[in-house]
Design an enzyme around this catalytic site. Sequence first.
Site, PDB file in Angstrom:
ATOM      1  N   HIS A   1       0.850  -1.194   0.000  1.00 11.92           N
ATOM      2  CA  HIS A   1       0.000   0.000   0.000  1.00 11.92           C
ATOM      3  C   HIS A   1       0.883   1.240   0.000  1.00 11.92           C
ATOM      4  CE1 HIS A   1      -3.078   2.888   1.077  1.00 11.92           C
ATOM      5  NE2 HIS A   1      -3.993   1.955   0.849  1.00 11.92           N
TER       6      HIS A   1
ATOM      7  N   ARG B   1      -2.745   1.382  -6.698  1.00 10.55           N
ATOM      8  CA  ARG B   1      -1.777   1.303  -5.610  1.00 10.55           C
ATOM      9  C   ARG B   1      -0.371   0.956  -6.046  1.00 10.55           C
ATOM     10  NH1 ARG B   1      -5.803  -1.465  -1.229  1.00 10.55           N
ATOM     11  NH2 ARG B   1      -6.985   0.458  -1.011  1.00 10.55           N
TER      12      ARG B   1
ATOM     13  N   ARG C   1      -4.938  -5.429  -6.679  1.00  9.81           N
ATOM     14  CA  ARG C   1      -6.322  -5.236  -6.255  1.00  9.81           C
ATOM     15  C   ARG C   1      -6.645  -3.755  -6.184  1.00  9.81           C
ATOM     16  NH1 ARG C   1      -8.697  -3.880  -1.298  1.00  9.81           N
ATOM     17  NH2 ARG C   1      -6.778  -4.115  -0.124  1.00  9.81           N
TER      18      ARG C   1
ATOM     19  N   SER D   1     -11.768  -5.454  -2.022  1.00  5.69           N
ATOM     20  CA  SER D   1     -11.541  -6.663  -1.237  1.00  5.69           C
ATOM     21  C   SER D   1     -12.767  -7.022  -0.414  1.00  5.69           C
ATOM     22  CB  SER D   1     -10.350  -6.483  -0.301  1.00  5.69           C
ATOM     23  OG  SER D   1     -10.295  -7.578   0.580  1.00  5.69           O
ATOM     24  N   LEU D   2     -13.329  -6.052   0.268  1.00  2.70           N
ATOM     25  CA  LEU D   2     -14.488  -6.352   1.110  1.00  2.70           C
ATOM     26  C   LEU D   2     -15.576  -6.994   0.264  1.00  2.70           C
ATOM     27  CD1 LEU D   2     -14.592  -3.124   3.323  1.00  2.70           C
ATOM     28  CD2 LEU D   2     -13.608  -5.348   3.863  1.00  2.70           C
TER      29      LEU D   2
HETATM   30  C1  LIG Z   1      -5.617  -1.656   7.347  1.00  2.00           C
HETATM   31  C2  LIG Z   1      -6.427  -2.271   6.246  1.00  2.00           C
HETATM   32  C3  LIG Z   1      -7.436  -1.550   5.619  1.00  2.00           C
HETATM   33  C4  LIG Z   1      -8.198  -2.118   4.611  1.00  2.00           C
HETATM   34  N1  LIG Z   1      -9.188  -1.374   4.016  1.00  2.00           N
HETATM   35  C5  LIG Z   1      -9.949  -1.932   3.044  1.00  2.00           C
HETATM   36  C6  LIG Z   1     -11.004  -1.201   2.435  1.00  2.00           C
HETATM   37  O1  LIG Z   1     -11.251  -0.041   2.761  1.00  2.00           O
HETATM   38  N2  LIG Z   1     -11.749  -1.791   1.493  1.00  2.00           N
HETATM   39  C7  LIG Z   1     -11.512  -3.080   1.095  1.00  2.00           C
HETATM   40  O2  LIG Z   1     -12.241  -3.564   0.248  1.00  2.00           O
HETATM   41  N3  LIG Z   1     -10.523  -3.807   1.670  1.00  2.00           N
HETATM   42  C8  LIG Z   1      -9.735  -3.265   2.620  1.00  2.00           C
HETATM   43  N4  LIG Z   1      -8.721  -4.004   3.196  1.00  2.00           N
HETATM   44  C9  LIG Z   1      -8.584  -5.422   2.878  1.00  2.00           C
HETATM   45  C10 LIG Z   1      -9.595  -6.231   3.663  1.00  2.00           C
HETATM   46  O3  LIG Z   1      -9.776  -5.674   4.937  1.00  2.00           O
HETATM   47  C11 LIG Z   1      -9.205  -7.671   3.864  1.00  2.00           C
HETATM   48  O4  LIG Z   1      -8.725  -8.196   2.691  1.00  2.00           O
HETATM   49  C12 LIG Z   1     -10.394  -8.473   4.324  1.00  2.00           C
HETATM   50  O5  LIG Z   1     -10.925  -7.922   5.502  1.00  2.00           O
HETATM   51  C13 LIG Z   1     -10.068  -9.918   4.546  1.00  2.00           C
HETATM   52  O6  LIG Z   1     -11.201 -10.560   5.087  1.00  2.00           O
HETATM   53  P1  LIG Z   1     -11.251 -12.118   5.261  1.00  2.00           P
HETATM   54  O7  LIG Z   1     -12.642 -12.460   5.633  1.00  2.00           O
HETATM   55  O8  LIG Z   1     -10.682 -12.783   4.083  1.00  2.00           O
HETATM   56  O9  LIG Z   1     -10.265 -12.443   6.453  1.00  2.00           O
HETATM   57  P2  LIG Z   1     -10.020 -11.784   7.889  1.00  2.00           P
HETATM   58  O10 LIG Z   1     -10.940 -10.699   8.227  1.00  2.00           O
HETATM   59  O11 LIG Z   1      -8.567 -11.536   7.966  1.00  2.00           O
HETATM   60  O12 LIG Z   1     -10.393 -12.959   8.865  1.00  2.00           O
HETATM   61  C14 LIG Z   1      -9.602 -14.101   8.992  1.00  2.00           C
HETATM   62  C15 LIG Z   1     -10.251 -14.988  10.004  1.00  2.00           C
HETATM   63  O13 LIG Z   1      -9.609 -16.230  10.018  1.00  2.00           O
HETATM   64  C16 LIG Z   1      -9.328 -16.601  11.343  1.00  2.00           C
HETATM   65  N5  LIG Z   1      -8.184 -17.507  11.280  1.00  2.00           N
HETATM   66  C17 LIG Z   1      -6.969 -17.304  10.708  1.00  2.00           C
HETATM   67  N6  LIG Z   1      -6.215 -18.407  10.846  1.00  2.00           N
HETATM   68  C18 LIG Z   1      -6.964 -19.322  11.482  1.00  2.00           C
HETATM   69  C19 LIG Z   1      -6.732 -20.659  11.905  1.00  2.00           C
HETATM   70  N7  LIG Z   1      -5.593 -21.287  11.688  1.00  2.00           N
HETATM   71  N8  LIG Z   1      -7.725 -21.304  12.568  1.00  2.00           N
HETATM   72  C20 LIG Z   1      -8.911 -20.678  12.820  1.00  2.00           C
HETATM   73  N9  LIG Z   1      -9.170 -19.420  12.430  1.00  2.00           N
HETATM   74  C21 LIG Z   1      -8.212 -18.761  11.770  1.00  2.00           C
HETATM   75  C22 LIG Z   1      -9.135 -15.330  12.078  1.00  2.00           C
HETATM   76  O14 LIG Z   1      -9.368 -15.500  13.455  1.00  2.00           O
HETATM   77  C23 LIG Z   1     -10.199 -14.468  11.429  1.00  2.00           C
HETATM   78  O15 LIG Z   1     -11.447 -14.703  12.034  1.00  2.00           O
HETATM   79  C24 LIG Z   1      -7.939  -3.431   4.204  1.00  2.00           C
HETATM   80  C25 LIG Z   1      -6.918  -4.153   4.818  1.00  2.00           C
HETATM   81  C26 LIG Z   1      -6.129  -3.572   5.802  1.00  2.00           C
HETATM   82  C27 LIG Z   1      -4.995  -4.331   6.382  1.00  2.00           C
END
Ligand SMILES: Cc1cc2nc3c(=O)[nH]c(=O)nc-3n(C[C@H](O)[C@H](O)[C@H](O)COP(=O)(O)OP(=O)(O)OC[C@H]3O[C@@H](n4cnc5c(N)ncnc54)[C@H](O)[C@@H]3O)c2cc1C
Lengths: 259, 673
Positions: free
Chosen positions: B240, B301, B401, B406-407
Site C-alpha cells: 500500500h 496502488r 487489487r 476486497s471487502l
Molecule cells: C488496514 C487495512 C485496511 C483495509 N481497508 C480496506 C477497504 O477499505 N476496502 C476493502 O475492500 N478492503 C480493505 N482491506 C482489505 C480487507 O480488509 C481484507 O482483505 C479483508 O478484511 C479480509 O477478510 P477475510 O474475511 O478474508 O479475512 P479476515 O478478516 O482476515 O479474517 C480471517 C479470520 O480467520 C481466522 N483464522 C486465521 N487463521 C486461522 C486458523 N488457523 N484457525 C482458525 N481461524 C483462523 C481469524 O481468526 C479471522 O477470524 C484493508 C486491509 C487492511 C490491512
Amino acid sequence: MSTQVQTSSQQNPPKSVVIRIRRRDKPDAPQYWQEFELPYRPNLNIISCLMEIQKNPVTREGKRVTPPVWNMNCLEQVCGICTMVINGRVRQSCSALVDQLDQPITLEPMSKFPNVRDLIVDRSQMFEHLKRVHAWIEIDGTYDLGPGPKMDQDDVMERYAYSRCMTCGCCLEACPQYDGENYIGPQAIAQVRLFNMHPSGKMTRDERLEGIMGEDGITNCGNAQNCVKVCPMSIPLTKAIYEENRETVIHGLFGWLKR
Amino acid sequence: MAAGTNAIKIAIVGGGLAGLAAAMKIAEAGHSVDLFSVVPVKRSHSVCAQGGINGAVNTKGEGDSTWEHFDDTVYGGDFLANQPPAKAMCEMAPSIIYLFDRMGVPFSRTKEGLLDFRRFGGTKHHRTAFAGASTGQQLLYALDEQVRRYEVGGKVQKYEGWEMMSLVLDDHQVCSGIIAMNLNTLELKAFKADAVIMATGGPGLIFGKSTNSMVCTGSAVSACYQQGARYANGEFIQVHPTSIPGEDKLRLMSESARGEGGRVWVPRQKGDTRNPSSIPEKERWYFLEEKYPAYGNLVPRDIATREIFQVCLDGMGIGGGNQVYLDLSHIPAETLDRKLGAILEIYEMFVGDDPRHVPMRIFPGVHYSMGGLWVDYDQRTNIPGLLAAGECDYSIHGANRLGANSLVSCVYGGFIAAPAAIEYAKNIQRNGADGSRVYDQELQRQQEVNDALIKQFGKENQYVIHEEMGKWMTDNVTVVRYNDKLKETDNKLLELMDRYRRISINDSNLWATMALPHARHLKNMLELARVITLGALNRNESRGAHYKPDFPKRDDENFLKTTIAEYSGEGPVLSYEAVDISLLNPRVRDYSHNKQETVSATVAASASASGLPPKDGAKQVPPEGEEQKPENLSAPVIWTQDKEKVNAPVRDDATRKERDKGIEDAGGKSDKL
Ligand SMILES: Cc1cc2nc3c(=O)[nH]c(=O)nc-3n(C[C@H](O)[C@H](O)[C@H](O)COP(=O)(O)OP(=O)(O)OC[C@H]3O[C@@H](n4cnc5c(N)ncnc54)[C@H](O)[C@@H]3O)c2cc1C
Ligand code: SF4
Ligand code: SF4
Ligand code: FES
C-alpha cells in the site's frame, strides 16, 4: 522501511522503560508481580514493549522467567482485544504510548472478567449479553430485496456513534455497579439503542427492551458516568441509558395496560 | 455421514467477512456450521478496513455500470484475473451493499437519504459506499450480528480460541474435516465435516511488519498447501502506498484520504527541512499529479507505491529519508471529521500530530495478498471437499487489487462458497469404512509435531527468525524485485528453516502460551514465503504489483498465466495455467491517460510497462535468450520454467500419491530438509 516518525516526545527521553506486570499462571493460581526493564526507543507502545519482553523474558533482577502473555490483533485500537489496566486506567495497550505514560508502567489484567493467564481475560459474557438483547436487525432474508429504508444523515451519524462499540469492556471495568452477574451493563444497553433507532430495528424493539428489564437490567445503573469517561470510542453511553430507560418505562406501562 | 440433507455440517475456518458471509448463508439454508476462529470473530482483521466497499450503484448519475466496474477491476489487475468470476462479483456488488444496508450498517447518506458513494483509486466513478472511515468494522459487525442470531437459533456453533492446524484427508485425498487446537489448553481435536471452507485472510506477517492484524500469518492456508492444495499467484503482494511506519506495525492511512482530496508531495528542493506548512505551493512537487494527470493522486496502488518508493530512492523524500507528505490540510477540518474522522484519529493517536493541520508523513507498507489458494469459479480448491473464500483465495484481483474491492470480494466469495459447499455435501458418498481412522491418524500426526516442538531444545530464538524472515522478504520481495536478490532470499529462507529446527519454546507454562502457536505459524510462514519468493523469481516480467526493473514490460506471450505452486516435500513445484480472458481483450495498462482513450488505441500483444512510463536509461527487456534463468540456485528446487511443463500441474493419481509420501507432514510434521 524502518523510518522514524516525528513525535511530540519529551526533551530528555529516559534511557530505559520499566514495566511492572501483574501475572497469574493459571486461572486458579495466585497473582504476583514481575518487573522488566528494556532500552528506551522513541514511539514505543505497550505492545512493542511486551513483544520485546517475550523475545527475551528476563526480569530486572536478571531472572529468566516464562514470557508474559497477552492478546493482540489489529494494533490500531479497533478490535478491542488488547484491553488491560495500564497505570490504573483501563484502556487498549496497542494505543498506549510509552512517551505519554509515567514510569514505572504497571500492567494488570481487567478485573471484572475471569483472568485466564497474565494479561488475558475471558470476555465471553459480553457476547452473551448481545444474544440476550437481540443485538441484530431481523432481516427477512439475505436474498436481494433492494435497498434498505432511506435515512437522514443526522440519524445515521447518531447510530454510527453507537455502532463503533468494539466490545472491549472498558466501560464495564470502570462501572461501579457491574460485577459480571448483577447488571447487564452499559455496552449492551448502548447496543439496544443502536438497533432500536433503526427504522427496521424499531419493529422488534420490545424483544430488546425485555432483555434489559430484568433484575439485572437497566435500573441498576447508578449514573456514576464512569463508563462514558473510559470508552475509547467516545460512545454516548449515558445518553443511551437515559433513552432506553425511557423506552423501558413506556414499554412497561403498555405491557401493564395490555394485561 | 451425509444422511439426508438435514444432517449437513460445514466447517468454516475463519470468522472475517468471508467466513461470516458463508456461515450466514449456510445457516439460512438450514444447515449446520462449525465456525473456527483464532480470535473472537468480532475481532477479526476485517475490522481494520477503513475506506469502503465497491459496487456500481450509479447514484451520482455518472453512467457507472457493473460492466464498468468489471472493466476497471480487470484492467487494474493487469489482466491476470480470470474474467468470469470478476464479472460475477461486480454484478453481485450492488445487491451486497443493499443487503448490508438492510442489516443496519450506518452507511453515509446523501441529502435525499440515499447511500452516498466516494471515489477510490483506479476508477473515475463514485463507486465506494462507506460508513464513516470504519467500513470494515461496520460490515463485519453486521455479519457478526446475523451469525449470532443463527447461533442463538442453534445453527451455528462457534469455536473461538480454536486454531485450525491441518486438514483431515481420507485415503482418496478428500477433505473430511479438520484438526483444531484449543489455544488455552493446547488440546488437539478432530472435527468432522462434510465440507470445509477456508476463510483465514491474508499472510502479511510473513513480511514482519505490515498493515495486517497479528493473526494474519497465512499459516492455515500454508498448512493446506503442504497437504496438497494448490497455491496460486503467490508472488502478487500488494504494497500500500500510504502507511504510517511504527515500531510494532505499519498502520494504514486509507486510500480514502486521497479519495477525499488528499495530495501527495515532497519539497521540490532536496533535503528541504522547513516546516511543511511554510513551504509555498510552487516549491512543492506533487509528483503523482504531474506524472499522471488523468488519475492524479488516485492512480492504482502499485503505481503510487513505486512512485513514492522511487522518489525516496532518488533522495527526494522528506529530509532525504523514506517519507513523503500526504496532505489534507487544505480541506476544512469539519469535512475531514465527517468523512475521515476515524482514520485521522489513528494518525493523531499513534504519531501525535493533527493531520487536519499538518501534512502526514507516510511510506509504503505490505498490505494485501492477491495470491492465495487456487479455486475454481465455485470457490472450490483442487482438494475435493475443501473450498476457500476471501483474502485467502487467489481469484478476482489478478496482479493488483483495486481499493475497496476486497471487502466485496470477501462477501462474494463467501456467498458463492456457501451453496457450493452445500451442493457438494449433498452429493458425497462416504463409505463409512474410514470410520475414525483418518481422524485419529491426523490427530496423532499433529500431536507429534507439538510434542516434538515442546521437547526440542536449541539456541535459536523463534522471534528472531521471524524478524529476519520479515526483513528479507520486505527488502527483496516487495516493491522492486531483482532475480539475484530473490535467489539470495530463497537461500536465506532455507537457512532459516534449518535454524528453525533448533529453536526452543521459551515458555515452560503451556497453559494459554503464545510460544507454541507462534512456532507452528513460523514453520508454515517460511514454507509460504518460499512460494512467494520463487513465484517472483520465475516470473520474468512486470505486471501489476510485481515489478522487475530488469524486465520492465508486461509479457503476455509468456506470462499471461496464473502461477500455481504445489508442495513437494522439498519446496514448491511451479506450473502455469492459462488465464480466462473470454470477456475482455488484454490491453496496455496506462494510467497517465483516461482509460477510454487507451481502450481504442491499443493492441493486446505489445503490452508496455505496467503503468510506469519507462524512465530515462531504464533497461529494456533483454533480447530472447539473454533472459536470466535462475538455474544456479543452490537449493534442490524442483520448480521449472520449462515451457513444456507449463499448464501441466500434477493431476494424475499415481504422481500425486508418490509426491504425497513426501507430504506426510500434514501441516508441518517433521523437517526433512
Ligand atoms: C488496514 C487495512 C485496511 C483495509 N481497508 C480496506 C477497504 O477499505 N476496502 C476493502 O475492500 N478492503 C480493505 N482491506 C482489505 C480487507 O480488509 C481484507 O482483505 C479483508 O478484511 C479480509 O477478510 P477475510 O474475511 O478474508 O479475512 P479476515 O478478516 O482476515 O479474517 C480471517 C479470520 O480467520 C481466522 N483464522 C486465521 N487463521 C486461522 C486458523 N488457523 N484457525 C482458525 N481461524 C483462523 C481469524 O481468526 C479471522 O477470524 C484493508 C486491509 C487492511 C490491512
Ligand atoms: S452511568 Fe451507569 S453504567 Fe455508567 S458507570 Fe455509572 S452505573 Fe455504570
Ligand atoms: S461501549 Fe465503549 S467501552 Fe464499552 S465495550 Fe463498547 S467500546 Fe468498549
Ligand atoms: S490490538 Fe486491537 S484494539 Fe489493540
